[in-house]
Motif scaffolding. Sequence first.
Motif, short mmCIF file in Angstrom:
data_model
loop_
_atom_site.label_atom_id
_atom_site.label_comp_id
_atom_site.label_asym_id
_atom_site.label_seq_id
_atom_site.Cartn_x
_atom_site.Cartn_y
_atom_site.Cartn_z
N ARG A 156 -8.17 -3.39 -1.20
CA ARG A 156 -8.92 -2.44 -1.62
C ARG A 156 -10.29 -2.17 -0.84
O ARG A 156 -10.62 -1.24 -0.55
N ASP A 157 -10.95 -3.38 -0.87
CA ASP A 157 -12.15 -3.07 -0.34
C ASP A 157 -12.12 -3.16 1.28
O ASP A 157 -12.14 -4.36 1.76
N SER A 211 0.69 -1.24 -0.06
CA SER A 211 -0.16 0.12 0.05
C SER A 211 0.72 1.37 -0.04
O SER A 211 0.26 2.24 -0.49
#
Length: 385
Positions: free
Chosen positions: A190-191, A65
Amino acid sequence: MTRSSRKARVLRTAPGLYVWVLSWALVEVAASADLKPAPASQEKAQSFGRRFVGLDKCNVCVGTSMCQKLYKGDIRFSPRLSSHAELPPANQRSYLGNLTDDSGTWRPVVLSRLLSPMAQRLYDRHICTSAGHEPSCSVENVLRATPRFQVWTKSHLLLPPMVKCLSAPLLRCPSQRLLDRVVQRYTEVRDVGTVQMKHFSEKDKLRLLYTLAANQHSLVLQMFPGPEGWPFPRYHGSCGRVVVWAGTRPLSSLYSSPLERRADAAYQLLHIAQSLASNSLQFQLYYTSVSAEMFGYAEDCRVFVVDTSTIGVIDLLAAHARDLLPATRSVHPRASPSCVKMSSLSCSPPVTCDLLTCPAMWPGTCLSAQTLASLTAPFSMQHVL
């Protein structure tokens, strides 16, 4: 006068100036060409950067990230080191740095590996040799072939049997609600925000499994974030096997500070212990060991727990929680002979949470009196006299 005649006139009147300008331009072109690294050197620098942060070991890593910010130069290890091509020695576990955002301001951060470089090499070798492979085998291939990970790939929920025998204090007595929070707050996908792992790819699950097995620190920072009031530094993200969180100063640097400031830090330590023990989420966090290196303070003098690798969590809403709670809910009870250090929990024979008694499960609470005494010794009047 035509353009060609004007040019000829300049050459006749100032030939020295023309030669100097031409020479200067050629020197600048040559210098700019020297400043551009050859493709081979660029590739070497990029390769060294990948090895430095452990990207070459992904997906047996924490995540990616923060990689974009790291390689864009938004994270600097020091004012003199402005690019990933200039990296500090790779034999350290943690580094101080600065992180910038869209506003252009720089904030102090810590970049740290979950394990020291030596411990990480031994850890990888152990995984390979325990599976009957060469010490330099592909750790990812070995972990993917384990029965545990095969169960992970087929499950959309992180269930207690899936983390059995992992040594993280966070997982000593895992409830489903606790594991749901691990998944729900896992920001390396991501989610974020759901307790199900349907959107997790196999590499995401492998990274989460590695993080739980290697060091829980980054997960605790995500599960109980500082911006929501928890006494932990802000988690920024990871790149490879390097984790980035908000920078703090070591608590030991306060030992020579004025008495009022040291007394305030000591009070905050006691308040942190109380807030960990009692909170609205009904998760009781406790120390399995305590040392001064676990704490730090920010520029505004707030004290934080900067090393959460030894913090255990009990779900007070779980059925077995009543068997784990001490007889008194006092934050700092007096140490008694019944307070003993917790023995290592092996998987053979199996140990269930219902069989763990209070003295065995709460060494951090039982020994907090002695530990805090050693932590606050520099804060006494005797130290300043």
